[in-house]
Design an enzyme around this catalytic site. Structure first.
Site, PDB file in Angstrom:
ATOM      1  N   ALA A   1      10.177   1.770 -71.279  1.00 46.19           N
ATOM      2  CA  ALA A   1      10.676   2.902 -70.497  1.00 46.19           C
ATOM      3  C   ALA A   1       9.587   3.971 -70.495  1.00 46.19           C
ATOM      4  CB  ALA A   1      11.969   3.436 -71.094  1.00 46.19           C
ATOM      5  N   VAL A   2       8.653   3.825 -69.566  1.00 48.26           N
ATOM      6  CA  VAL A   2       7.489   4.716 -69.486  1.00 48.26           C
ATOM      7  C   VAL A   2       7.635   5.611 -68.255  1.00 48.26           C
ATOM      8  CG1 VAL A   2       4.977   4.800 -69.241  1.00 48.26           C
ATOM      9  CG2 VAL A   2       6.045   3.053 -70.681  1.00 48.26           C
TER      10      VAL A   2
ATOM     11  N   ASP B   1      15.388  -1.169 -65.934  1.00 44.43           N
ATOM     12  CA  ASP B   1      16.110  -0.683 -64.749  1.00 44.43           C
ATOM     13  C   ASP B   1      17.206  -1.662 -64.336  1.00 44.43           C
ATOM     14  OD1 ASP B   1      14.135  -2.517 -64.098  1.00 44.43           O
ATOM     15  OD2 ASP B   1      13.718  -1.632 -62.136  1.00 44.43           O
TER      16      ASP B   1
ATOM     17  N   GLY C   1      15.590 -14.344 -55.423  1.00 46.24           N
ATOM     18  CA  GLY C   1      15.046 -14.368 -54.078  1.00 46.24           C
ATOM     19  C   GLY C   1      14.449 -15.695 -53.666  1.00 46.24           C
TER      20      GLY C   1
ATOM     21  N   GLU D   1       4.163 -11.732 -64.245  1.00 41.75           N
ATOM     22  CA  GLU D   1       5.090 -12.720 -63.699  1.00 41.75           C
ATOM     23  C   GLU D   1       4.340 -13.934 -63.159  1.00 41.75           C
ATOM     24  OE1 GLU D   1       9.044 -11.680 -61.757  1.00 41.75           O
ATOM     25  OE2 GLU D   1       7.786 -12.167 -60.005  1.00 41.75           O
TER      26      GLU D   1
END
Length: 349
Positions: free
Chosen positions: A115-116, A206, A228, A296
């Protein structure tokens, strides 16, 4: 409460622990077995080198659950990969049974969260929803990597759950945050978490939990299908296609496309993969190239040639941007809607 104790097994191996009070346990010589006494239960947990591993699939007597069927099950989705690993959907497991099995094994679970910058605003929603739905009644520590400790909210945690805050530098580009988390995760696992956890999740902050996530996610190395690309042909996967990159995958290769927003496994297997993503990214940087989707891309290359032992369906990471489709019977975690230009340090570019 913290405790300090020493257990001696067969007068040959000494184990010293300092941390939250837990049931006593010891490592047995010769075969490397570990047993613990918790609620008067004896549990076979590990093999070989004393690291936690999935042991015997035992349940307590008297547990009530629905009888499994040999003929009735999901027919609208595939529930096994071509290398015979489970592909987990709602309806392919019984949460009562699987949680009962793994609670006896009692792993220490670490969840690594970054969490930056403005992403600290997502901490409260993530943590509060996780306490309702994520590995309820398991031991969990949330390791929060942040550049602003003051933004970490005070959250009421269940027994056996903890928050640990780790300070990291701020970033000028969101890509630096993505790549930096592999660096800081590898270092922290190596220097600290290895002594405090048995099983590890990497998760994006998030996100919000909407329904249970339990022990059905446990395996040596579990990966999550990217929502997706769940129905795409391999030629349509957004793999890194430039041969110059260490993440390169030829256009005629590929199994699935996995998200880097959630993945999990045995601590040492996760450490190996995290370190791989970091070192491969560093090699790319030396060659003046950055993989198309950063870590990823490296994650997907690794998992193509080192198959995951369990694949989790897109139930385990959906998106609030997308309509829920028929095969998704339950959304367990979903990424929240946000203004990328506003929350990312370089305006999302």
């Amino acid at each position: 409460m913290y405790s300090f104790f020493v257990s001696v097994c067969l007068h040959r191996i000494l184990y010293v622990y300092h941390g939250p009070s837990i049931s006593s346990f010891c490592l047995c010589p010769g075969n490397g077995r570990m047993w613990s006494e918790r609620n008067n239960m004896k549990t076979d947990l590990c093999q070989d080198n004393g690291n936690w591993k999935i042991g015997k699939l035992e349940i307590q007597t008297g547990l009530k659950y629905a009888q499994p069927s040999t003929m009735i099950g999901r027919t609208d989705v595939n529930s096994v990969t071509n290398w015979n690993a489970p592909l987990v959907w709602e309806g392919t497991f019984d949460p009562v049974v699987i949680d009962a099995i793994y609670k006896r094994m009692d792993p220490r679970v670490a969840v690594l969260l970054f969490a930056v910058g403005k992403y600290t605003r997502f901490l409260k929603g993530f943590l509060e929803s996780a306490e309702k739905h994520f590995l309820v009644d398991f031991r969990v520590t949330y390791y929060i990597f942040t550049d602003n400790k003051g933004d970490v909210p005070a959250i009421e945690l269940a027994e056996g759950r903890n928050i640990s805050v780790i300070t990291v530098p701020s970033a000028k580009r969101w890509q630096e945050v993505v790549l930096g988390r592999m660096k800081w995760a590898a270092a922290t696992i190596d220097n600290r978490i290895r002594n405090e956890a048995d099983y590890l999740y990497m998760m994006d902050i998030d996100s919000i939990f909407h329904n249970r996530i339990g022990a059905e996610t446990f395996s040596q190395l579990s990966a999550v299908l990217h929502r997706g690309y769940r129905n795409s042909k391999r030629t349509g996967f957004p793999y890194e296609r430039r041969p110059k990159s260490k993440a390169f995958i030829p256009v005629d290769e590929g199994d699935y496309y996995y998200t880097a927003a959630i993945w999990c496994g045995y601590l040492e297997d996760m450490y190996k993969l995290v370190k791989y993503c970091y070192t491969q990214s560093e090699e790319d940087a030396k060659n003046n190239i950055e993989a198309v989707w950063q870590e990823e891309s490296h994650l997907n290359r690794y998992l193509l040639y080192n198959k995951p032992t369990k694949v989790l369906s897109p139930e385990y990471l959906w998106s609030d941007y997308d309509k829920v489709t028929a095969e998704i019977k339950v959304v367990r975690v979903s990424q929240v809607i946000k203004n990328y230009r506003e929350v990312r340090p370089n305006g999302g570019h």
